[in-house]
Design a protein around this motif. Structure first.
Motif, PDB file in Angstrom:
ATOM      1  N   THR A 384      11.693  10.619 -13.203  1.00  0.00           N
ATOM      2  CA  THR A 384      12.466  11.662 -12.492  1.00  0.00           C
ATOM      3  C   THR A 384      12.185  11.806 -10.761  1.00  0.00           C
ATOM      4  O   THR A 384      13.309  11.979 -10.238  1.00  0.00           O
ATOM      5  CB  THR A 384      11.924  13.151 -13.265  1.00  0.00           C
ATOM      6  N   GLY A 387      12.673   8.100  -9.485  1.00  0.00           N
ATOM      7  CA  GLY A 387      14.050   7.433  -9.774  1.00  0.00           C
ATOM      8  C   GLY A 387      13.893   5.806 -10.105  1.00  0.00           C
ATOM      9  O   GLY A 387      14.785   4.960  -9.973  1.00  0.00           O
ATOM     10  N   LYS A 424      11.542   6.881  -2.511  1.00  0.00           N
ATOM     11  CA  LYS A 424      13.062   7.187  -2.795  1.00  0.00           C
ATOM     12  C   LYS A 424      13.105   8.554  -2.331  1.00  0.00           C
ATOM     13  O   LYS A 424      12.756   9.575  -2.684  1.00  0.00           O
ATOM     14  CB  LYS A 424      13.702   7.097  -4.133  1.00  0.00           C
ATOM     15  N   GLU A 426      16.184  10.085  -1.073  1.00  0.00           N
ATOM     16  CA  GLU A 426      17.473  10.421  -1.335  1.00  0.00           C
ATOM     17  C   GLU A 426      17.584  11.645  -2.509  1.00  0.00           C
ATOM     18  O   GLU A 426      16.991  11.126  -3.509  1.00  0.00           O
ATOM     19  CB  GLU A 426      18.740   9.527  -1.742  1.00  0.00           C
ATOM     20  N   GLU A 427      17.904  12.755  -2.083  1.00  0.00           N
ATOM     21  CA  GLU A 427      17.784  14.068  -3.171  1.00  0.00           C
ATOM     22  C   GLU A 427      16.518  14.278  -3.543  1.00  0.00           C
ATOM     23  O   GLU A 427      16.367  14.674  -4.871  1.00  0.00           O
ATOM     24  CB  GLU A 427      18.818  13.711  -4.167  1.00  0.00           C
ATOM     25  N   ASN A 428      15.431  14.093  -2.836  1.00  0.00           N
ATOM     26  CA  ASN A 428      14.084  14.324  -3.041  1.00  0.00           C
ATOM     27  C   ASN A 428      13.234  14.882  -1.957  1.00  0.00           C
ATOM     28  O   ASN A 428      12.987  14.353  -1.102  1.00  0.00           O
ATOM     29  CB  ASN A 428      13.381  12.856  -3.413  1.00  0.00           C
ATOM     30  N   GLU A 429      13.541  16.187  -2.059  1.00  0.00           N
ATOM     31  CA  GLU A 429      12.780  16.964  -1.260  1.00  0.00           C
ATOM     32  C   GLU A 429      11.036  17.250  -1.349  1.00  0.00           C
ATOM     33  O   GLU A 429      10.548  17.699  -0.494  1.00  0.00           O
ATOM     34  CB  GLU A 429      13.239  18.540  -1.231  1.00  0.00           C
ATOM     35  N   TYR A 430      10.498  16.758  -2.528  1.00  0.00           N
ATOM     36  CA  TYR A 430       9.193  16.943  -2.917  1.00  0.00           C
ATOM     37  C   TYR A 430       8.185  16.078  -1.680  1.00  0.00           C
ATOM     38  O   TYR A 430       7.241  16.903  -1.250  1.00  0.00           O
ATOM     39  CB  TYR A 430       9.027  16.305  -4.255  1.00  0.00           C
TER      40      TYR A 430
END
Length: 462
Positions: A384, A387, A424, A426-430
Motif C-alpha cells: 500500500t 506500491g 515512491k 507519487e500520491e504518497n504524502e506520508y
C-alpha cells in the motif's frame, strides 16, 4: 519310361486347368468389378443418407425451436446468462437446454425481461419457478430486444453435440522417435562393439610388443623402475608441498562448509503439493484476477493471509467445471473438475441441489513462504505505502501452474532491494517532509529505501 508318361500327362492337365481357371476368372472379372462398385457406392450412399438425415433432423429441430441466430445467441448467452445458468447442468438457476420447448415463447420473453413483474402479477408458472429456487430473484433484462431473446433461445434449443465414433475412439497416438532415424540402441550397440574391438586390439598389440622385447633380450621390469620411489612418498617427504596442500584443503573445505551452512533455511524453488490443486496461471494469468482480490489482507495487515474458501465459492458456486480449452497435456479437464469437486466437499456444497449440506472438512494447506521469527516484514507497508508489485518478491505468479518460492528471501536479498529501490513519492504524502529534507542533505532528487532508514537493524529486527 513308364513313369515319365504319367508325369507328362499330369503336367498337361495341370496347365490346361490353370488356363481354364484363368479364362473363367477373366470372363467373370467385369461382374466382380461391377459387384465391387455397387457395394462401394451403396456404402457411400448409405453414409450420405445417414448424414443427410441427421442434417435434416437438426434443421427440423431448429425450425421447431423457432427462428433465431444460434451463433449470435451464444455470445448473448455467455455475456448475460452464463453467470447463473448452464445448458446441461443446474447452476444458480435451472439448466436451459431445450427451454424453448418447455414454456410458451411469449411467456419466456416476458420472464426474461422482468421475472418479478410476472411473479407479482400472480402468474402460476412464474410463482412456481420462483418458489422452486427459494425466492432467488432473476436479474431483469429489459434492454434485450425480441430478436436478442429469440437468438438466445435458438442457442439453448440446439441439440447437445454427440461425440462421433472417431472422436470416441480417440486419435491415433503419434509414433515416438525421429521418424525413420537410426535407433539410439543401435548406435550405442555399435559404439560398444567398437570400444570392445579397440580393447582387444590394445591387448594384442601389448602382447606382440612384449614378445618382440623378449626376443631381443629386453627386460620389461627393470631393476631401476623397481628401485624408484612412489610419487606419494616423494610428496610426503617434501614439507613445503605438504604445508601448501594442507592450506588448500582447509580453505576449500571452509568455503564449501560455509556455503552449505548459509543455505540452511533458504527454500528458494520450494513448490509443495497442495491438498487442492490451485492454478495461479489460470486464475491470475488467463482470467486476469488481481492478487489482492484473494489476498485482500496484504493491503492492510502484516501478512497476505490464506484466502477463505468462501472467496473461492464467490465464483465457483456457478463454475463446477472448466472449459475444454483450459485443459493441457499435463492437466486434463477431468483433473481440474476433480479439484473443483474437492472444493465443494471441503465447504459442504451440493452442486446438484445448489445448497450447503453443513458437512465441512478443513483443508490443510502447506505454507510456502515462511520468514524466521526474528525477521519482521509488513505486507501493507510494501504493497500500500511502497506500491511494490507482488511479482517483485513472488515472481511471475500469473505464469505458475504450481506456486513456488521464487526469491531466496535472505537478509542479503532484502538489503540489496533496499539499496536499489527508490521511495515512491507519487500520491504518497506520508514521507513528503522527510524526503524533502533528506534529498537536500544527500543532494539527490530520489531517495532509496536505504537512505530513508531502511538499513537500520531495528527496522526488521526488534
Amino acid at each position: 519310361m513308364a513313369n515319365s508318361v504319367p508325369n507328362e500327362t499330369t503336367k498337361l492337365l495341370t496347365h490346361s486347368m490353370k488356363k481354364v481357371n484363368f479364362f473363367q476368372l477373366r470372363s467373370k472379372l467385369p461382374f466382380l468389378l461391377l459387384a465391387f462398385m455397387l457395394t462401394f457406392s451403396t456404402t457411400i450412399y448409405s453414409q450420405e443418407g445417414e448424414e443427410a438425415s441427421e442434417e435434416a433432423a437438426e434443421e427440423a429441430s431448429a425450425e421447431d425451436a423457432g427462428s433465431g441466430d444460434a451463433v449470435a445467441g451464444e455470445a448473448l448467452f455467455k455475456s448475460n446468462c452464463a453467470a447463473c445458468h448452464q445448458l446441461d447442468k443446474k447452476g444458480v438457476g435451472p439448466a436451459l437446454r431445450g427451454v424453448g420447448g418447455k414454456f410458451d415463447r411469449q411467456w419466456l420473453h416476458d420472464w426474461i425481461r422482468d421475472s418479478q413483474a410476472m411473479v407479482k402479477s400472480g402468474d402460476p408458472q412464474a410463482v412456481q419457478l420462483f418458489e422452486e429456487y427459494n425466492g432467488l430473484i432473476m436479474t431483469p433484462f429489459p434492454g434485450l430486444s425480441e430478436e436478442d431473446i429469440d437468438n438466445i433461445l435458438a442457442y439453448t434449443d440446439k441439440p447437445k453435440a454427440q461425440p462421433k465414433a472417431d472422436d470416441a475412439a480417440g486419435a491415433p497416438v503419434a509414433a515416438t522417435g525421429d521418424g525413420g532415424g537410426v535407433s539410439n540402441n543401435i548406435i550405442l550397440g555399435a559404439l560398444a562393439l567398437i570400444f570392445l574391438l579397440l580393447v582387444i586390439m590394445l591387448f594384442l598389440v601389448f602382447g606382440t610388443l612384449k614378445r618382440i622385447a623378449e626376443a631381443k633380450g629386453v627386460d620389461v621390469t627393470s631393476e631401476e623402475r623397481e628401485a624408484r620411489a612412489p610419487l606419494w612418498k616423494a610428496v610426503a617427504q617434501n614439507q613445503f608441498l605438504v604445508l601448501v596442500t594442507a592450506i588448500i584443503f582447509i580453505l576449500a573445505g571452509s568455503y564449501f562448509a560455509f556455503g552449505y551452512l548459509m543455505q540452511i533455511g533458504v527454500d528458494q524453488g520450494y513448490a509443495p503439493v497442495q491438498p487442492i490443486h490451485y492454478s495461479h496461471k489460470i486464475h491470475a494469468g488467463d482470467n486476469g484476477i488481481d492478487c489482492n482480490f484473494c489476498h485482500s489482507s496484504a493491503r492492510r495487515s502484516q501478512t497476505a493471509g490464506i484466502p477463505s474458501l468462501n472467496v473461492c465459492m464467490n465464483c465457483h458456486i456457478s463454475i463446477s467445471e472448466v472449459s475444454e480449452e483450459t485443459a493441457t497435456a499435463e492437466y486434463s479437464k477431468e483433473f481440474y473438475d476433480g479439484e473443483i469437486a474437492k472444493l465443494y466437499k471441503a465447504v459442504g456444497w451440493d452442486p446438484d441441489e445448489m445448497a450447503y449440506t453443513g458437512k465441512e472438512e478443513p483443508v490443510k494447506w502447506v505454507r510456502i513462504h515462511n520468514l524466521p521469527d526474528f525477521a519482521y516484514f509488513n505486507h501493507s507497508q510494501h504493497v500500500t505505502v511502497g506500491g511494490v508489485a507482488c511479482q517483485k518478491c513472488h515472481g511471475p505468479v500469473e505464469e505458475m501452474e504450481i506456486m513456488e518460492q521464487f526469491s531466496p528471501l535472505t537478509m542479503g536479498w532484502c538489503i540489496e532491494c533496499h539499496r536499489e529501490t527508490n521511495v515512491k513519492m507519487e500520491e504518497n504524502e506520508y514521507y513528503a517532509n522527510i524526503h524533502e529534507e533528506l534529498s537536500k542533505k544527500y543532494g539527490v532528487e530520489k531517495l532509496t529505501v536505504a537512505e530513508m532508514g531502511g538499513m537500520e537493524c531495528a527496522k526488521c529486527h526488534y
